[in-house]
Design an enzyme around this catalytic site. Sequence first.
Site, PDB file in Angstrom:
ATOM      1  N   ASP A 148       0.852  -1.195   0.000  1.00 48.80           N
ATOM      2  CA  ASP A 148       0.000   0.000   0.000  1.00 48.80           C
ATOM      3  C   ASP A 148       0.884   1.239   0.000  1.00 48.80           C
ATOM      4  OD1 ASP A 148      -2.076  -1.718   0.463  1.00 48.80           O
ATOM      5  OD2 ASP A 148      -2.379  -1.155   2.571  1.00 48.80           O
ATOM      6  N   THR A 192       2.993 -15.666  -0.635  1.00 52.39           N
ATOM      7  CA  THR A 192       3.850 -15.366   0.522  1.00 52.39           C
ATOM      8  C   THR A 192       5.244 -14.954   0.059  1.00 52.39           C
ATOM      9  OG1 THR A 192       2.613 -16.850   1.932  1.00 52.39           O
ATOM     10  CG2 THR A 192       4.872 -16.385   2.616  1.00 52.39           C
ATOM     11  N   ARG A 240      -3.666 -21.392  11.398  1.00 55.46           N
ATOM     12  CA  ARG A 240      -4.810 -21.993  10.689  1.00 55.46           C
ATOM     13  C   ARG A 240      -6.139 -21.459  11.216  1.00 55.46           C
ATOM     14  NH1 ARG A 240      -3.020 -25.986  14.147  1.00 55.46           N
ATOM     15  NH2 ARG A 240      -4.589 -26.614  15.691  1.00 55.46           N
ATOM     16  N   CYS A 382     -26.219   2.646  25.096  1.00 53.87           N
ATOM     17  CA  CYS A 382     -26.128   4.004  24.571  1.00 53.87           C
ATOM     18  C   CYS A 382     -27.393   4.377  23.794  1.00 53.87           C
ATOM     19  CB  CYS A 382     -24.847   4.169  23.757  1.00 53.87           C
ATOM     20  SG  CYS A 382     -24.320   5.891  23.718  1.00 53.87           S
ATOM     21  N   GLY A 384     -29.281   2.416  22.460  1.00 50.35           N
ATOM     22  CA  GLY A 384     -30.233   1.390  22.902  1.00 50.35           C
ATOM     23  C   GLY A 384     -30.901   1.768  24.210  1.00 50.35           C
ATOM     24  N   HIS A 508     -21.024   2.366  27.388  1.00 44.83           N
ATOM     25  CA  HIS A 508     -20.763   1.167  26.577  1.00 44.83           C
ATOM     26  C   HIS A 508     -20.023   0.116  27.400  1.00 44.83           C
ATOM     27  CE1 HIS A 508     -21.795   2.855  22.572  1.00 44.83           C
ATOM     28  NE2 HIS A 508     -21.446   3.999  23.142  1.00 44.83           N
ATOM     29  N   GLU A 510     -19.623  -2.888  26.771  1.00 42.43           N
ATOM     30  CA  GLU A 510     -18.961  -3.899  25.923  1.00 42.43           C
ATOM     31  C   GLU A 510     -17.458  -3.673  25.797  1.00 42.43           C
ATOM     32  OE1 GLU A 510     -21.071  -1.574  24.893  1.00 42.43           O
ATOM     33  OE2 GLU A 510     -20.635  -0.799  22.886  1.00 42.43           O
TER      34      GLU A 510
HETATM   35  N1  GLN Z   1     -26.525   9.158  18.939  1.00 40.90           N
HETATM   36  C1  GLN Z   1     -26.589   9.077  20.354  1.00 40.90           C
HETATM   37  C2  GLN Z   1     -25.832  10.229  21.016  1.00 40.90           C
HETATM   38  O1  GLN Z   1     -25.043  10.876  20.411  1.00 40.90           O
HETATM   39  C3  GLN Z   1     -26.083   7.736  20.861  1.00 40.90           C
HETATM   40  C4  GLN Z   1     -24.628   7.542  20.694  1.00 40.90           C
HETATM   41  C5  GLN Z   1     -24.191   6.097  20.795  1.00 40.90           C
HETATM   42  O2  GLN Z   1     -25.023   5.190  20.781  1.00 40.90           O
HETATM   43  N2  GLN Z   1     -22.900   5.859  20.901  1.00 40.90           N
HETATM   44  O3  GLN Z   1     -26.026  10.497  22.166  1.00 40.90           O
END
Ligand code: GLN
Length: 569
Positions: A148, A192, A240, A382, A384, A508, A510
């Site tokens: 690249d 390779t 693998r 968030c 959600g 978040h 996660e």
């Molecule tokens: N769009 C929403 C906000 O800015 C949620 C952001 C998100 O889900 N990371 O508050």
Amino acid sequence: MPKHIFITGGVVSSLGKGIASASIGRLMEAKGLKVALQKLDPYLNVDPGTMNPYQHGEVYVTEDGAETDLDLGHYERFTSSVLSRVNNVTTGQVYGTVISKERKGEYLGATVQVVPHITDEIKTRIREVSKGKRYDIVISEVGGTVGDIESLPFLEAVRQFRQEVGRENSIFIHLTLVPFIRAAGELKTKPTQHSVGRLREIGIQPDILLCRTEKRLSKDLKAKIGLFCNLEAEAVIEARDVSSIYEVPLIFKEQGLDRVISRLLGLEYRVGDLNEWRRDVVEKILHPKHKVKIAVVGKYIQLQDAYKSIYEALIHGGIASDTAVEIKKVSAEKLDRGKPDKHLHEVDGVLVPGGFGTRGIEGKIKAIQYARENKIPYLGLCLGMQCAVIEFARNVAGLKGANSTEFNKKTAHPVISLLEEQESVKDLGGTMRLGALPCHLKKETLAYEAYQADLVMERHRHRYEFNNKYRETFSRLGLRLSGLSPGSKLVEIVELEDHPWFVASQFHPEFKSKPDQPHPLFREFVRHALDRRENNLPGGAASAENSPNRVSAENKKEPTEAPAASEVT
Ligand code: GLN
């Protein structure tokens, strides 16, 4: 001074360089060594924060609020390395610094050039990772594929770096592809050889090759690759295909990769083992006792990488209760067009991830309504969480047209609105409420039950928040505000009183989950999904075919639609 490992990739992209780097990190940590990991990204963006998931996949947020490449997520999940903004370097940052130095007159008299000014800045940033810290090894992954144009300055910089620190203090590991050609029934080494040849042209001779392959590499083939690429056969390592990414450190260890690295870097060989990792992570994933099906209702479900940390955190949640998590990827827009029941009747849990922009919002809200009314465990992250509040406002509190001002500026009921600190923000890059922030948990809530702590630190990435004007009404109607920021300023977690398990966070979680330390919210979410499946759903999802951690997408075809500008973040 730490030892340095530089990891490059050849032939094609998506070979799993991030997972390979993270696995090497784990392998070396198992010996008691202190390891730092870093990603060098050749693109011109300062960070991936303004990139679309179609371009980049997930944006991973570090404790200090840097918006970074998703490979940093792998580094944190596989190792105990704590990452910050210095661990993700981009061309944009490097040029930004050099150009601003030039304006200040710091190079007065000189012509500012890629070599040496850009390469010097890259080397400075490689050193910065271990500055003032005691690391034994720094692993720097160079993004992109050899050949690249964009990655050339990085490769030149790491070539120089090795000259400066010496061969005994730095090595090059190259990840390449050994494809199996079905018609010939053979594994082919030519790509390779070409890729290594390309590296040599720019002055880099790899010390170790990791060969991505779908078949096993015979001893003879390893010897052949070694001969053509100037390597000992033991430095040719088979990478693998495996059914779980968490197996990768084990297959590297089996082949003695840690021994070769230790020898090349002059590190005293310590055995180190991965027994716990094998027993508590890999075995659990490969041989689960139970199974649940979780719907992830999002707008980027066709992409493998858009919700990477969420998919991984669900797998971790499953490890905690010996459960394989099958992820059903549901398109929020499709769900909006049809009946939620069609998509969700057989799932044991519903998760709505974070996101930006209007597309798919109504589908997400319908999915949440379905989970609330049918008492299906729900985890909102968030956006959600914001959608859960909108759903509650419309369908429980009876506030018709309630919305977030992100989607309807003129809504009569702005239950989610812009954070005060965001009102004057003009630039889009790096300006959200970002990084780890404290959250106080209320006792006797689902959140407290999960965390077993009064105070937690969780990572954020948002501009909008729960509108405090609605706190009292919604609490009265059964929306528990179980997590608040210091001084009770912002609502961080909401949950439903009259529901087995419905929790949604503004942050978040996660990003902080690891296979050997599943995040409490994911752990409890999967546990309650399992509980529902085993106790409430005879003949439903419980009878679905049993294949661990299978990810099924409703729509596997590649996205063709170009994302709207407003959704770029
Ligand atoms: N769009 C929403 C906000 O800015 C949620 C952001 C998100 O889900 N990371 O508050």
